[in-house]
Design an enzyme around this catalytic site. Structure first.
Site, PDB file in Angstrom:
ATOM      1  N   ASP A   1       4.101  11.435  -6.631  1.00 16.86           N
ATOM      2  CA  ASP A   1       3.297  12.570  -7.085  1.00 16.86           C
ATOM      3  C   ASP A   1       3.651  12.933  -8.525  1.00 16.86           C
ATOM      4  OD1 ASP A   1       1.273  14.433  -6.812  1.00 16.86           O
ATOM      5  OD2 ASP A   1       2.550  15.963  -5.905  1.00 16.86           O
TER       6      ASP A   1
ATOM      7  N   LYS B   1       2.954  13.837 -12.122  1.00 15.35           N
ATOM      8  CA  LYS B   1       1.884  14.489 -12.866  1.00 15.35           C
ATOM      9  C   LYS B   1       2.515  15.576 -13.721  1.00 15.35           C
ATOM     10  CE  LYS B   1       0.893  17.560  -8.922  1.00 15.35           C
ATOM     11  NZ  LYS B   1      -0.157  18.054  -8.013  1.00 15.35           N
TER      12      LYS B   1
ATOM     13  N   ASN C   1       4.459  18.477 -12.217  1.00 12.71           N
ATOM     14  CA  ASN C   1       5.729  18.197 -11.546  1.00 12.71           C
ATOM     15  C   ASN C   1       6.807  17.745 -12.512  1.00 12.71           C
ATOM     16  OD1 ASN C   1       4.706  18.910  -9.086  1.00 12.71           O
ATOM     17  ND2 ASN C   1       4.296  16.821  -8.407  1.00 12.71           N
TER      18      ASN C   1
END
Length: 473
Positions: A272, A274, A277
């Site tokens: 995840d 991105k 994050n």
């Protein structure tokens, strides 16, 4: 006791039925039900050149004066397959149930009034109690984020027992506290993901990964206490600046590559990656965070879960072909493209159309970028994972040796000796000026939650970091 006659009951029923018949369900004005509206997070739609998609403005949202024009609609992270979704070769229009930490209450009242009673003691291997810390040991200062499983608070460690230094952290005892509701986790069958996040964080120590200091639980919630990184999210700075120069993006990308490489060598895939994050510290270094979708995967194995954030998901995930570490390198390519151009290479308001673009369309590379940047992006954004840069036997070294990274001294980078050209404006350890006002303006309440009636799902969750490793200055 009041006795109601049969005739009165019939009258009441007929009145109720007539009122129910008049109820109508308003038709949504949005054109794409499967997308998630971020208008209340980033303000109403604007004519920003960086806006990837458009949507109807939220009546409850407001755009703060002086805020940058940024993407206000983006997919949330999601996990699958869920019980309601069967993996097939077709692209699903509606795939997963997204539940954004509902503000529910229970019979016990406010969570903060009963946290001491809820503090659970777990047993170590010798049968001794190991939990000596709980929510009551932290003072909530403000909200700094909210996601699919709960809220993230900025908190201060109370020096109630003389152990405020345990586990490291900042000199002022400022931390980030991630709070997740058990009933939401159990209802969505995400227990294994939450356990994995905690377990992975206890194993990972790296200069560009946020460090876990404590984990504990109450009867209704899970808590992770992490170092508070006060420079804000990379997402915040990227859309404030619009784009990064190649020199600026090179350092951030190199630090991300270093962190992801460490994860892969530990058998962990993040899944995840991105800008939301990735945090930035006061010195301008990036810090990878949020391991809610991370998974330990053997080198020769494949995961078939549909997970991630659509704009950053590799084609093999969308096609349910099975994925491993190569999926992370695709996401790094998307991140680099976004840093250099202001938006991901594939965008669409409709998720099905977006998925089709990621699978079928070629990446359009802006001519203003250097030939070295073009070469790296082409290597990372190979749709076939076996041909993707970083997928070979030397792994991340393929990426580190790429000509675009020639200016990077990797040894100095990994000892944090490389000076960054940009440093966030930070006034102190507890500064939250670089976090979006939509979060920091929220009431800092650890809201109540019902206690799950199911059996023990989270035994062994408690953790205290043995030694401080990455102390904030």
């Amino acid at each position: 006791m009041n006795i109601v006659s049969t005739a009165q009951k019939k009258t009441l029923h007929s009145i109720l039925a007539s009122k129910l018949n008049k109820l109508t369900i308003p038709v949504s004005s949005t054109s794409s039900a499967e997308d998630f509206d971020f208008a209340e997070v980033f303000g109403p739609p604007t004519s920003s050149p960086h806006a990837a998609v458009s949507t109807s403005p939220s009546s409850s949202s407001s755009l703060f004066l002086g805020d940058p024009q940024i993407i206000y609609n983006r997919s949330h992270s999601f996990i699958g397959p869920s019980p309601r979704y069967t993996v097939s070769n077709s692209l699903p229009l509606k795939t997963f149930n997204q539940e954004i930490d509902s503000e529910s209450s229970d019979e016990d009242g406010n969570e903060n009034r009963r946290i001491n009673a809820d503090k659970e003691t777990e047993k170590d291997e010798d049968g001794g109690a190991v939990c000596k810390i709980g929510p009551g040991d932290f003072e909530i200062l403000r909200v700094i984020g909210k996601g699919a499983f709960g809220k993230v608070f900025q908190v201060k460690k109370k020096d109630t027992d003389g152990i405020s230094g345990i586990g490291g952290g900042s000199g002022d005892g400022i931390f980030a506290m991630k709070v997740m509701k058990k009933h939401t986790i159990i209802k969505n069958n995400h227990v294994d993901y939450m356990k994995a996040e905690r377990d992975i964080l206890t194993k990972v120590v790296h200069p560009f990964i946020v460090q876990l200091r404590y984990s504990f639980q109450t009867k209704s919630k899970l808590y992770l206490i992490l170092d508070f990184i006060n420079g804000g999210h990379l997402f915040f700075h990227l859309y404030r600046q619009g784009i990064f120069s190649e020199d600026q993006a090179r350092v951030y990308t190199a630090e991300i590559v270093s962190a992801v490489s460490h994860l892969h060598k530990s058998g962990i895939v993040h899944r995840d990656l991105k800008p939301e994050n990735i945090l930035m510290d006061a010195d301008g270094h990036v810090m990878l965070t949020d391991f809610g979708l991370a998974k330990e995967i053997d080198e020769s194995s494949r995961s078939n879960s549909m997970c991630g954030t659509t704009e950053y998901m590799a084609p093999e995930i969308l096609l349910s072909k099975g994925h491993n570490k190569e999926a992370d390198w695709w996401s790094v390519g998307i991140l680099l493209y976004e840093m250099l151009t202001g938006q991901p290479p594939f965008t669409h308001a409709n998720r099905k159309k977006l998925q089709e673009k990621i699978i079928n369309e070629k990446v359009k590379l802006p001519p203003r970028l250097s030939s070295e940047a073009h070469s790296l992006l082409k290597g990372l954004l190979q749709k076939e994972p076996s041909r993707r840069l970083g997928s070979g036997p030397s792994g991340s070294d393929e990426i580190k040796r790429h000509k675009w990274f020639r200016p990077i001294n990797w040894k100095k980078l990994e000892t944090r000796e490389l000076q960054t050209k940009f440093k966030p404006d930070v006034s102190g350890e507890d500064c939250t000026a670089n976090f979006d006002k939509c979060w920091t303006a929220m009431p800092p309440d650890d809201s109540p939650a019902p206690t799950p009636t199911a059996g023990e799902h989270f035994q062994g969750y408690t953790y205290v970091a043995p030694n401080p490793w990455l102390s904030s200055k």
